[in-house]
Design a protein around this motif. Structure first.
Motif, mmCIF file in Angstrom:
data_model
loop_
_atom_site.group_PDB
_atom_site.id
_atom_site.type_symbol
_atom_site.label_atom_id
_atom_site.label_comp_id
_atom_site.label_asym_id
_atom_site.label_seq_id
_atom_site.Cartn_x
_atom_site.Cartn_y
_atom_site.Cartn_z
ATOM 1 N N LEU A 48 -19.335 0.175 1.550
ATOM 2 C CA LEU A 48 -18.895 -1.153 1.983
ATOM 3 C C LEU A 48 -17.897 -1.750 0.994
ATOM 4 N N TYR A 49 -18.119 -1.512 -0.284
ATOM 5 C CA TYR A 49 -17.192 -2.032 -1.298
ATOM 6 C C TYR A 49 -15.808 -1.399 -1.146
ATOM 7 N N ILE A 50 -15.767 -0.091 -0.871
ATOM 8 C CA ILE A 50 -14.474 0.584 -0.691
ATOM 9 C C ILE A 50 -13.748 0.018 0.531
ATOM 10 N N VAL A 51 -14.499 -0.200 1.621
ATOM 11 C CA VAL A 51 -13.881 -0.741 2.846
ATOM 12 C C VAL A 51 -13.338 -2.138 2.597
ATOM 13 N N LYS A 78 1.320 0.552 3.754
ATOM 14 C CA LYS A 78 2.085 0.785 2.532
ATOM 15 C C LYS A 78 1.733 2.114 1.870
ATOM 16 N N VAL A 79 0.483 2.576 2.055
ATOM 17 C CA VAL A 79 0.045 3.765 1.338
ATOM 18 C C VAL A 79 0.827 5.007 1.755
ATOM 19 N N TRP A 80 1.356 5.011 2.978
ATOM 20 C CA TRP A 80 2.103 6.189 3.445
ATOM 21 C C TRP A 80 3.438 6.349 2.745
ATOM 22 N N THR A 81 3.976 5.243 2.233
ATOM 23 C CA THR A 81 5.221 5.320 1.482
ATOM 24 C C THR A 81 4.985 5.389 -0.027
ATOM 25 N N THR A 82 3.864 4.859 -0.476
ATOM 26 C CA THR A 82 3.556 4.898 -1.908
ATOM 27 C C THR A 82 3.075 6.280 -2.331
ATOM 28 N N VAL A 83 2.243 6.896 -1.525
ATOM 29 C CA VAL A 83 1.657 8.208 -1.830
ATOM 30 C C VAL A 83 2.223 9.226 -0.846
ATOM 31 N N ASP A 84 2.373 10.441 -1.320
ATOM 32 C CA ASP A 84 2.788 11.539 -0.442
ATOM 33 C C ASP A 84 1.573 12.035 0.335
ATOM 34 N N ALA A 273 -7.630 2.423 0.413
ATOM 35 C CA ALA A 273 -7.190 2.768 1.769
ATOM 36 C C ALA A 273 -6.882 4.252 1.883
ATOM 37 N N ALA A 274 -6.217 4.819 0.876
ATOM 38 C CA ALA A 274 -5.919 6.246 0.887
ATOM 39 C C ALA A 274 -7.198 7.078 0.831
ATOM 40 N N SER A 275 -8.188 6.616 0.080
ATOM 41 C CA SER A 275 -9.453 7.341 0.009
ATOM 42 C C SER A 275 -10.154 7.360 1.362
ATOM 43 N N LEU A 276 -10.152 6.240 2.050
ATOM 44 C CA LEU A 276 -10.790 6.183 3.367
ATOM 45 C C LEU A 276 -10.038 7.037 4.384
ATOM 46 N N ILE A 277 -8.721 7.053 4.301
ATOM 47 C CA ILE A 277 -7.943 7.878 5.231
ATOM 48 C C ILE A 277 -8.247 9.356 5.018
#
Length: 303
Positions: A48-51, A78-84, A273-277
Motif C-alpha cells: 500500500l505504501y508503494i502504491v 513521466k517514468v517512460w521517458t526518465t527510465v529506459d 511507479a516503475a516498480s509497480l509497472i
C-alpha cells in the motif's frame, strides 16, 4: 446373560465438520487469526505504501508522508521517458518468456523418460537434479562469464551483451528444478492410461503429446512460471551479461535507482511507479494461472 451388541463402523463415513476442523487445525482459532492478520499486514502495508508513494510528490515521500496530499498520476507517464523501461520490459518478456516455454517443454519430456523408463544412471540423474539446487548462483557468475568470453573468442561470435547470454544462463539454472517438479508430478499419473494406449499401438512420442502433456498442465505451468520468475527477477547475471540495448527491466530499475543517489531529492514517485509497472506482469501471470498453480504445487504431496 445379557448380549452386548456392537455396531460395526460405517465404511466410508466422513467425520463431522466439527471433528474434522478440530483434527486438522494445528493452532487455536484466535492465535491462527492473529498470525494471519499479522502476515497480511506485513505484506499489504508495504504494498500500500508503494502504491500511495507512486501517486505522491517526491517532497512528500521524502518527508515521510504516508498518504498523498495531492495525486500525481503523471508519474506513470513521466517514468517512460526518465527510465529506459520500455526496452527493459521487452527484453525481459522475450528472454523470460522463451526460457519458460523451452524449459517447460524440455522438463516434461525429460521427466517422462526419467519416470517411465528404467536405464543405468537413472537414479544418479535424479540425485544430481536435487544436488544442483544446493549450488548458489552467485558462485557461478565468474565461471559462466569466463566460459562465454572464451567461446566468443574461439568461435568469433558475440555472446556477452546479447539476449542469448541470458537465455542460456537462465535455462541452465531453471531446467534442473523444472525437471524435478515434473518428475514429482508425473509419478502421480496412472500408468494404466499409457498401457492402454500402447495396446492400441501408440508410440512413446504419441503417448507423451496426446496423454502426458494434456494431463500435466498444472505441473507444466508451475515449472514454466518458476523459470519465468528466475529470468524476470534476476539482477546479478543480467547486470553482467547485458549492455545498454539488451538490459532487462530489473537492471533498468537498478540503474534508475543508482542515478537518483545524490544531494537532490530523488524521484521517489517515478521509482515506485516503475516498480509497480515491472511487478504487474508477474501479478497478472499468477492470477491467470492460479488454478494450475494450486494443483501443480500440491501434486505428489499425497500418495
Amino acid at each position: 446373560m445379557t448380549e452386548i451388541l456392537v455396531r460395526p463402523p460405517l465404511l466410508g463415513r466422513k467425520p463431522t465438520g466439527r471433528l474434522n476442523a478440530d483434527v486438522t487445525r494445528l493452532l487455536p482459532k484466535p492465535l491462527l487469526v492473529t498470525i494471519v492478520v499479522i502476515l497480511l499486514l506485513a505484506v499489504l502495508v508495504p504494498l500500500l505504501y508503494i502504491v500511495l508513494a507512486s501517486v505522491n510528490s517526491d517532497v512528500s515521500v521524502a518527508s515521510g508522508a504516508f498518504f498523498p496530499t495531492e495525486l500525481h498520476l503523471d508519474n506513470y507517464l513521466k517514468v517512460w521517458t526518465t527510465v529506459d523501461l520500455r526496452n527493459g520490459l521487452i527484453n525481459s518478456v522475450i528472454v523470460s518468456g522463451s526460457v519458460a516455454i523451452i524449459c517447460a517443454a524440455l522438463a516434461v519430456s525429460s521427466a517422462y523418460v526419467l519416470v517411465r523408463f528404467a536405464f543405468r544412471g537413472r537414479l544418479t540423474v535424479l540425485r544430481t537434479l536435487v544436488g544442483l539446487q544446493s549450488i548458489p548462483g552467485t558462485l557461478m557468475l565468474l565461471p559462466v562469464f569466463v566460459l562465454f568470453a572464451s567461446l566468443a573468442s574461439a568461435l568469433g561470435i558475440q555472446i556477452i551483451g546479447t539476449r542469448w547470454a541470458l537465455f542460456i544462463t537462465y535455462i541452465t539454472f531453471a531446467l534442473p528444478f523444472s525437471t524435478w517438479v515434473m518428475v514429482t508430478y508425473l509419478r502421480g499419473l496412472p500408468r494404466e492410461l499409457e498401457e492402454a494406449a500402447r495396446i492400441d499401438g501408440a508410440s512413446s512420442w504419441r503417448i507423451l503429446t496426446r496423454i502426458i502433456v494434456p494431463l500435466s498442465w498444472p505441473g507444466i505451468v508451475v515449472s514454466a512460471i518458476f523459470a519465468f520468475l528466475l529470468g524476470w527477477n534476476d539482477v546479478l547475471f543480467a547486470s553482467v551479461m547485458t549492455d545498454r540495448t539488451s538490459r532487462t527491466a530489473a537492471v533498468a530499475l537498478q540503474v534508475f535507482g543508482a542515478t537518483q543517489e545524490g544531494g537532490a531529492i530523488p524521484l521517489y514517485g517515478q521509482m515506485m511507479a516503475a516498480s509497480l509497472i515491472c511487478a504487474l506482469p508477474v501479478v497478472v501471470l499468477y492470477l491467470v494461472f492460479q488454478r494450475y498453480l494450486v494443483g501443480g504445487l500440491t501434486a505428489g504431496g499425497v500418495k
